[in-house]
Design a protein around this motif. Structure first.
Motif, PDB file in Angstrom:
ATOM      1  N   ILE A 120     -12.626  -7.938  92.497  1.00 24.48           N
ATOM      2  CA  ILE A 120     -13.277  -8.763  91.471  1.00 24.48           C
ATOM      3  C   ILE A 120     -12.246  -9.217  90.435  1.00 24.48           C
ATOM      4  N   SER A 121     -11.322  -8.346  90.087  1.00 26.02           N
ATOM      5  CA  SER A 121     -10.281  -8.717  89.126  1.00 26.02           C
ATOM      6  C   SER A 121      -9.362  -9.784  89.696  1.00 26.02           C
ATOM      7  N   LYS A 122      -9.035  -9.667  90.976  1.00 25.07           N
ATOM      8  CA  LYS A 122      -8.205 -10.694  91.615  1.00 25.07           C
ATOM      9  C   LYS A 122      -8.890 -12.054  91.532  1.00 25.07           C
ATOM     10  N   GLN A 123     -10.172 -12.062  91.815  1.00 26.96           N
ATOM     11  CA  GLN A 123     -10.919 -13.314  91.767  1.00 26.96           C
ATOM     12  C   GLN A 123     -10.988 -13.855  90.342  1.00 26.96           C
ATOM     13  N   GLU A 124     -11.188 -12.972  89.359  1.00 25.89           N
ATOM     14  CA  GLU A 124     -11.231 -13.413  87.956  1.00 25.89           C
ATOM     15  C   GLU A 124      -9.884 -13.988  87.530  1.00 25.89           C
ATOM     16  N   TRP A 125      -8.778 -13.311  87.935  1.00 26.08           N
ATOM     17  CA  TRP A 125      -7.461 -13.810  87.579  1.00 26.08           C
ATOM     18  C   TRP A 125      -7.222 -15.171  88.225  1.00 26.08           C
ATOM     19  N   LYS A 126      -7.575 -15.313  89.496  1.00 30.39           N
ATOM     20  CA  LYS A 126      -7.400 -16.600  90.185  1.00 30.39           C
ATOM     21  C   LYS A 126      -8.215 -17.696  89.509  1.00 30.39           C
ATOM     22  N   ILE A 174      -7.925 -15.448  67.949  1.00 35.61           N
ATOM     23  CA  ILE A 174      -6.667 -15.670  67.238  1.00 35.61           C
ATOM     24  C   ILE A 174      -5.523 -14.960  67.953  1.00 35.61           C
ATOM     25  N   ARG A 175      -5.747 -13.725  68.399  1.00 36.95           N
ATOM     26  CA  ARG A 175      -4.728 -12.997  69.165  1.00 36.95           C
ATOM     27  C   ARG A 175      -4.393 -13.740  70.456  1.00 36.95           C
ATOM     28  N   GLU A 176      -5.430 -14.239  71.123  1.00 38.58           N
ATOM     29  CA  GLU A 176      -5.210 -14.951  72.381  1.00 38.58           C
ATOM     30  C   GLU A 176      -4.397 -16.219  72.149  1.00 38.58           C
ATOM     31  N   TRP A 177      -4.742 -16.994  71.123  1.00 42.80           N
ATOM     32  CA  TRP A 177      -4.007 -18.226  70.834  1.00 42.80           C
ATOM     33  C   TRP A 177      -2.544 -17.906  70.539  1.00 42.80           C
ATOM     34  N   GLY A 237      -3.752 -10.417  80.070  1.00 42.61           N
ATOM     35  CA  GLY A 237      -3.355  -9.220  79.327  1.00 42.61           C
ATOM     36  C   GLY A 237      -4.113  -9.054  78.022  1.00 42.61           C
ATOM     37  N   ILE A 238      -4.422 -10.167  77.369  1.00 43.72           N
ATOM     38  CA  ILE A 238      -5.199 -10.110  76.128  1.00 43.72           C
ATOM     39  C   ILE A 238      -6.650  -9.758  76.435  1.00 43.72           C
ATOM     40  N   ARG A 239      -7.193 -10.359  77.474  1.00 41.39           N
ATOM     41  CA  ARG A 239      -8.608 -10.151  77.807  1.00 41.39           C
ATOM     42  C   ARG A 239      -8.853  -8.834  78.532  1.00 41.39           C
ATOM     43  N   ASP A 274       9.584 -26.701  83.282  1.00 46.12           N
ATOM     44  CA  ASP A 274      10.473 -27.009  84.391  1.00 46.12           C
ATOM     45  C   ASP A 274       9.623 -27.087  85.655  1.00 46.12           C
ATOM     46  N   TYR A 275       9.520 -28.267  86.246  1.00 46.69           N
ATOM     47  CA  TYR A 275       8.620 -28.449  87.379  1.00 46.69           C
ATOM     48  C   TYR A 275       9.110 -27.754  88.653  1.00 46.69           C
ATOM     49  N   ARG A 276      10.367 -27.336  88.674  1.00 47.52           N
ATOM     50  CA  ARG A 276      10.824 -26.543  89.823  1.00 47.52           C
ATOM     51  C   ARG A 276      10.205 -25.151  89.776  1.00 47.52           C
ATOM     52  N   SER A 277       9.916 -24.674  88.564  1.00 42.10           N
ATOM     53  CA  SER A 277       9.308 -23.342  88.432  1.00 42.10           C
ATOM     54  C   SER A 277       7.981 -23.429  87.691  1.00 42.10           C
ATOM     55  N   HIS A 278       7.376 -24.611  87.714  1.00 38.31           N
ATOM     56  CA  HIS A 278       6.141 -24.866  86.972  1.00 38.31           C
ATOM     57  C   HIS A 278       5.052 -23.843  87.291  1.00 38.31           C
ATOM     58  N   GLY A 279       4.892 -23.505  88.572  1.00 39.13           N
ATOM     59  CA  GLY A 279       3.866 -22.545  88.960  1.00 39.13           C
ATOM     60  C   GLY A 279       4.093 -21.185  88.328  1.00 39.13           C
ATOM     61  N   ARG A 280       5.363 -20.764  88.255  1.00 39.30           N
ATOM     62  CA  ARG A 280       5.662 -19.479  87.619  1.00 39.30           C
ATOM     63  C   ARG A 280       5.333 -19.523  86.136  1.00 39.30           C
ATOM     64  N   SER A 281       5.580 -20.649  85.481  1.00 37.58           N
ATOM     65  CA  SER A 281       5.235 -20.767  84.060  1.00 37.58           C
ATOM     66  C   SER A 281       3.730 -20.617  83.868  1.00 37.58           C
ATOM     67  N   LEU A 282       2.957 -21.284  84.717  1.00 45.22           N
ATOM     68  CA  LEU A 282       1.503 -21.175  84.602  1.00 45.22           C
ATOM     69  C   LEU A 282       1.025 -19.771  84.943  1.00 45.22           C
ATOM     70  N   ASP A 283       1.681 -19.114  85.902  1.00 47.23           N
ATOM     71  CA  ASP A 283       1.346 -17.717  86.199  1.00 47.23           C
ATOM     72  C   ASP A 283       1.585 -16.841  84.975  1.00 47.23           C
ATOM     73  N   ARG A 284       2.699 -17.072  84.287  1.00 52.74           N
ATOM     74  CA  ARG A 284       3.015 -16.274  83.091  1.00 52.74           C
ATOM     75  C   ARG A 284       1.993 -16.514  81.988  1.00 52.74           C
ATOM     76  N   ILE A 285       1.561 -17.751  81.843  1.00 53.76           N
ATOM     77  CA  ILE A 285       0.540 -18.047  80.834  1.00 53.76           C
ATOM     78  C   ILE A 285      -0.776 -17.375  81.216  1.00 53.76           C
ATOM     79  N   ALA A 286      -1.151 -17.453  82.505  1.00 57.36           N
ATOM     80  CA  ALA A 286      -2.371 -16.779  82.973  1.00 57.36           C
ATOM     81  C   ALA A 286      -2.248 -15.268  82.783  1.00 57.36           C
ATOM     82  N   ASP A 287      -1.075 -14.697  83.077  1.00 56.66           N
ATOM     83  CA  ASP A 287      -0.856 -13.264  82.868  1.00 56.66           C
ATOM     84  C   ASP A 287      -1.015 -12.892  81.395  1.00 56.66           C
ATOM     85  N   THR A 288      -0.517 -13.754  80.511  1.00 57.97           N
ATOM     86  CA  THR A 288      -0.635 -13.509  79.073  1.00 57.97           C
ATOM     87  C   THR A 288      -2.102 -13.469  78.658  1.00 57.97           C
ATOM     88  N   ILE A 289      -2.867 -14.470  79.103  1.00 57.80           N
ATOM     89  CA  ILE A 289      -4.293 -14.523  78.765  1.00 57.80           C
ATOM     90  C   ILE A 289      -5.001 -13.313  79.371  1.00 57.80           C
TER      91      ILE A 289
END
Length: 147
Positions: A128-134, A68-71, A115-117, A98-113
């Motif tokens: 190992i953490s770099k690989q898990e984040w990727k 629930i926190r993650e969602w 940060g929760i995990r 915004d597809y000009r910055s789409h990758g940054r948006s997905l990075d922020r979403i990945a960072d959010t997830i």
């Protein structure tokens, strides 16, 4: 008499077209997705991409508070990143990133997830953490789609 009937026929036809046009316009506006609906749809999409074990089922009150926190965290980030983008038709628009910055948006979403995990929030603390984040980031890559 003929001119009155022609005039009446034109008036009836104009009225019918006006009513039909209003109905078509209101039907089209009902089909447009609200921003809140789009944020929830994208949140679900990202959440279930990183939680395939849930099989796409809706969260329940007895689910782990971590889910629930993650969602909720994903939803907050999606809400900040989402914009109205022009559609393929004139006057048409839909909610997306915004597809000009789409990758940054997905990075922020990945960072959010991440940060929760991983509450330490340090995605670079070890190889190992770099690989898990990727892996996490790659799991949320999405193709352009619209509804």
């Amino acid at each position: 008499m003929k001119s009155v009937s022609k005039f009446s026929a034109v008036c009836v036809l104009a009225l019918a077209l006006a009513i039909a046009g209003t109905n078509l316009a209101s039907a089209g506006s009902r089909d447009l997705e609200s921003r809140t609906q789009a944020v929830d749809r994208f949140t679900d999409w990202f959440f279930y991409k990183v939680n395939p074990q849930l099989g796409g089922r809706k969260l329940r009150s007895d689910d782990s508070s971590a889910y629930i926190r993650e969602w909720n965290a994903i939803r907050s980030t999606v809400d900040r990143e989402m914009i109205a983008t022009p559609g393929d038709c004139v006057g048409d628009a839909y909610w997306d990133f915004d597809y000009r910055s789409h990758g940054r948006s997905l990075d922020r979403i990945a960072d959010t997830i991440w940060g929760i995990r991983d509450p330490s929030g340090d995605k670079t603390r070890a190889d190992i953490s770099k690989q898990e984040w990727k892996k996490l980031r790659n799991s949320i890559i999405r193709e352009h789609f619209c509804y």
